[in-house]
Design a protein around this motif. Structure first.
Motif, PDB file in Angstrom:
ATOM      1  N   TYR A   1      -0.288  -3.869   9.647  1.00  0.00           N
ATOM      2  CA  TYR A   1      -1.706  -4.145   9.375  1.00  0.00           C
ATOM      3  C   TYR A   1      -2.321  -5.059  10.429  1.00  0.00           C
ATOM      4  O   TYR A   1      -3.532  -5.201  10.496  1.00  0.00           O
TER       5      TYR A   1
ATOM      6  N   GLU B   1      -2.261   1.979  -3.269  1.00  0.00           N
ATOM      7  CA  GLU B   1      -3.177   3.093  -3.102  1.00  0.00           C
ATOM      8  C   GLU B   1      -2.437   4.405  -3.025  1.00  0.00           C
ATOM      9  O   GLU B   1      -1.312   4.485  -2.579  1.00  0.00           O
TER      10      GLU B   1
ATOM     11  N   LEU C   1       0.822  -1.187   0.000  1.00  0.00           N
ATOM     12  CA  LEU C   1       0.000   0.000   0.000  1.00  0.00           C
ATOM     13  C   LEU C   1       0.858   1.239   0.000  1.00  0.00           C
ATOM     14  O   LEU C   1       1.731   1.401   0.809  1.00  0.00           O
TER      15      LEU C   1
ATOM     16  N   GLU D   1      -0.684   3.239   8.378  1.00  0.00           N
ATOM     17  CA  GLU D   1      -1.247   1.935   8.031  1.00  0.00           C
ATOM     18  C   GLU D   1      -2.044   1.316   9.191  1.00  0.00           C
ATOM     19  O   GLU D   1      -3.101   0.742   8.983  1.00  0.00           O
TER      20      GLU D   1
ATOM     21  N   HIS E   1     -10.129  -0.234   3.047  1.00  0.00           N
ATOM     22  CA  HIS E   1      -8.833   0.198   3.580  1.00  0.00           C
ATOM     23  C   HIS E   1      -8.252   1.328   2.733  1.00  0.00           C
ATOM     24  O   HIS E   1      -7.821   2.357   3.254  1.00  0.00           O
ATOM     25  N   GLU E   2      -8.256   1.123   1.432  1.00  0.00           N
ATOM     26  CA  GLU E   2      -7.646   2.115   0.536  1.00  0.00           C
ATOM     27  C   GLU E   2      -8.335   3.463   0.664  1.00  0.00           C
ATOM     28  O   GLU E   2      -7.696   4.497   0.727  1.00  0.00           O
TER      29      GLU E   2
ATOM     30  N   HIS F   1      -7.511   5.814   3.462  1.00  0.00           N
ATOM     31  CA  HIS F   1      -6.260   6.576   3.362  1.00  0.00           C
ATOM     32  C   HIS F   1      -6.492   8.039   2.991  1.00  0.00           C
ATOM     33  O   HIS F   1      -5.562   8.844   3.051  1.00  0.00           O
TER      34      HIS F   1
END
Ligand SMILES: [Zn+2]
Length: 511
Positions: free
Chosen positions: A399, A278, A7, A339, A305-306, A309
């Motif tokens: 993560y 991402e 990521l 993260e 998740h992305e 951000h």
């Protein structure tokens, strides 16, 4: 999330409305995807007006979020500089990723060839394809500009104008706005190199669906060789998640536009491969599998998740990220935030928004605990973050343990605030304090958060994030009426919670 999903965190981007004139004050590039030869693309540039006797031209060795040298210069060949009369000016290749260009002030044009980093997902390599570029003539171009475009060390932080020559009918899916000049030419602006590298593009005959979530325009763009009408189905899946995220984030999303760029390749083999990257306002997802049925689920899990951000690091980040050095970066110590907190929000949002059952939530925490145990948990998380390049084997723990630290921080904040505020509020407050253009000093963040919250929070960071004390899961879960059986790795509700525990649990997860 599997190991291929790396990521990227980068920030940047102002609304794409910068009106700059081509007056020699910016880099002017032309990239020709239409007339490819031998799988290579021709790139040419006119440097900004300058007075330099020589200049060092750089193609990135690394990009933010990846902790290994990827040496994008390896794809560049036939590097030639010429003056306004077409006479060649001397250049030397210094190493894989840099060139010395002599007499820079008189350089009118530089041109070079670029090979693509991958041409299918077929070969099972561990290379991060989502950070590189792929060209399939007359079909599809997945572009990360770090593998095509560079900058002079002496001339940084100025705008880029790109003219893209492409097939008729090809559409540019990106967080940036591409302007149509004619049937085969698009033009795009970026305010600087970081924004350009932070804004990948998928070029092909469009299969796109637009969503509106709050004030945010969301583009879902899909490419598969055979299936050309699939973006709508994916967009339907993503929409529900984004709406819940909007509510979770207090009703307002801090980006005006966001793009999901999804490339899918069919395979005869079992299983699937996913490689994602991402950015501040977009995500590149590459998938290969035997069947498309898995796609919705895979995307649903990754998209959340992305998309989170957009909070951090886009709006909350340190100077190390704001002034990223593409040859020799210094890393921030706050991956627990970028993260860890992002992944915690991904786990916490579905239960808080009543999208999943309590049982599902308990299982998701157990999974994090099991996964965390695969890593060395005696390492300080801030140290690990600073040294992520040497400690790549530990990186995925941000993560796992990172999310569990977020969980404990959330419970602690809710406890100290009399159930009024938790990490949701903390992230919003940090976003208000810093925001897109303002960074924090890496070594001051813990003190800043302490000032914004409670003195006790400094001890939390000292013990569990800077220090290496084990995540206090058993103790903290007990505060909200859960029993954590460490030997069985099981989480369950306490049979006789007291009113205090019940109230805190309700504040935390709405249960
Ligand atoms: Zn991430």
């Amino acid at each position: 999330m599997n190991n291929f999903i790396k990521l990227l965190f980068v920030l940047v981007i102002f609304p794409n409305t910068i009106i700059a004139q081509s007056s020699g004050k910016n880099y002017e590039y032309t990239i020709d995807f239409l007339h490819m030869t031998d799988d290579e693309v021709t790139v040419s540039l006119t440097p900004p007006k300058n007075n330099f006797k020589q200049g060092k031209f750089i193609i990135p060795k690394l990009i933010p979020g990846f902790y290994q040298a990827m040496n994008f210069g390896q794809y560049i060949s036939q590097f030639v500089a010429t003056d306004k009369n077409g006479k060649e000016i001397q250049t030397e290749r210094l190493d894989t990723n840099s060139w010395m260009v002599h007499d820079l002030k008189n350089v009118n044009k530089i041109s070079y060839q670029v090979a693509d980093g991958w041409d299918s997902l077929e070969k099972d390599t561990h290379e991060a394809r989502s950070a590189g570029s792929m060209f399939i003539k007359d079909s599809v171009f997945v572009i990360n500009y770090n593998s095509l475009i560079g900058y002079f060390e002496e001339i940084k932080e100025i705008p880029y104008q790109l003219n893209i020559i492409k097939n008729k009918g090809f559409y540019a899916s990106s967080a940036l706005d591409y302007q149509k000049i004619n049937e085969i030419t698009d033009r795009v602006w970026a305010k600087d190199y970081r924004q350009l590298v932070d804004s990948p593009v998928l070029y092909c005959i469009p299969d796109t669906t637009w969503l509106k979530v709050g004030n945010t325009e969301v583009l879902v763009s899909f490419y598969n060789k055979k299936e050309r009408h699939y973006s709508k189905k994916i967009a339907d899946e993503i929409q529900n998640i984004l709406k819940n995220q909007q509510a979770y984030l207090g009703g307002k999303l801090p980006v005006d536009k966001y793009a999901f760029l999804i490339y899918y390749e069919a395979s005869r083999e079992e299983g699937y491969l996913g490689d994602g990257l991402e950015h501040s306002k977009s995500t590149v997802c590459l998938y290969r599998s035997g069947s498309m049925n898995f796609l919705s689920d895979a995307l649903r899990r990754v998209a959340s998740h992305e998309f989170f951000h957009i909070i951090t690091p886009l709006n909350i980040h340190s100077g190390e990220i704001q002034h990223y050095d593409f040859l020799n970066p210094t890393l921030s110590r706050h991956l627990w935030l970028y993260e860890g907190m992002t992944e915690y929000a991904t786990v916490h949002m579905p239960i808080k928004q009543k999208m999943i059952s309590l049982d599902d939530f308990e299982r998701s925490i157990e999974e994090k605990i099991r996964n965390m145990k695969e890593f060395d948990n005696t390492l300080s998380f801030t140290e690990l973050s600073k040294n992520a390049m040497e400690k790549q084997d530990q990186y995925m723990n941000f993560y796992q343990k990172g999310a569990l630290l977020g969980l404990c921080l959330d419970i602690r904040l809710r406890e100290l605030s009399g159930r009024k505020t938790g990490t949701q509020d903390l992230m919003l407050k940090l976003m208000q304090k810093y925001g897109e253009g303002k960074y924090f000093n890496d070594d001051e963040l813990f003190d800043e958060i302490t000032k914004m919250t409670f003195p006790e929070i400094r001890a939390f960071f000292r013990d569990f994030v800077e220090g290496s004390q084990p995540v206090p899961l058993k103790e903290y879960l007990a505060k909200v009426g859960f029993i954590y059986d460490e030997t069985q790795e099981k989480i369950s509700l306490s049979p006789h919670p007291d009113p205090k525990q019940l109230a805190l649990r309700r504040a935390w997860i709405n249960q």
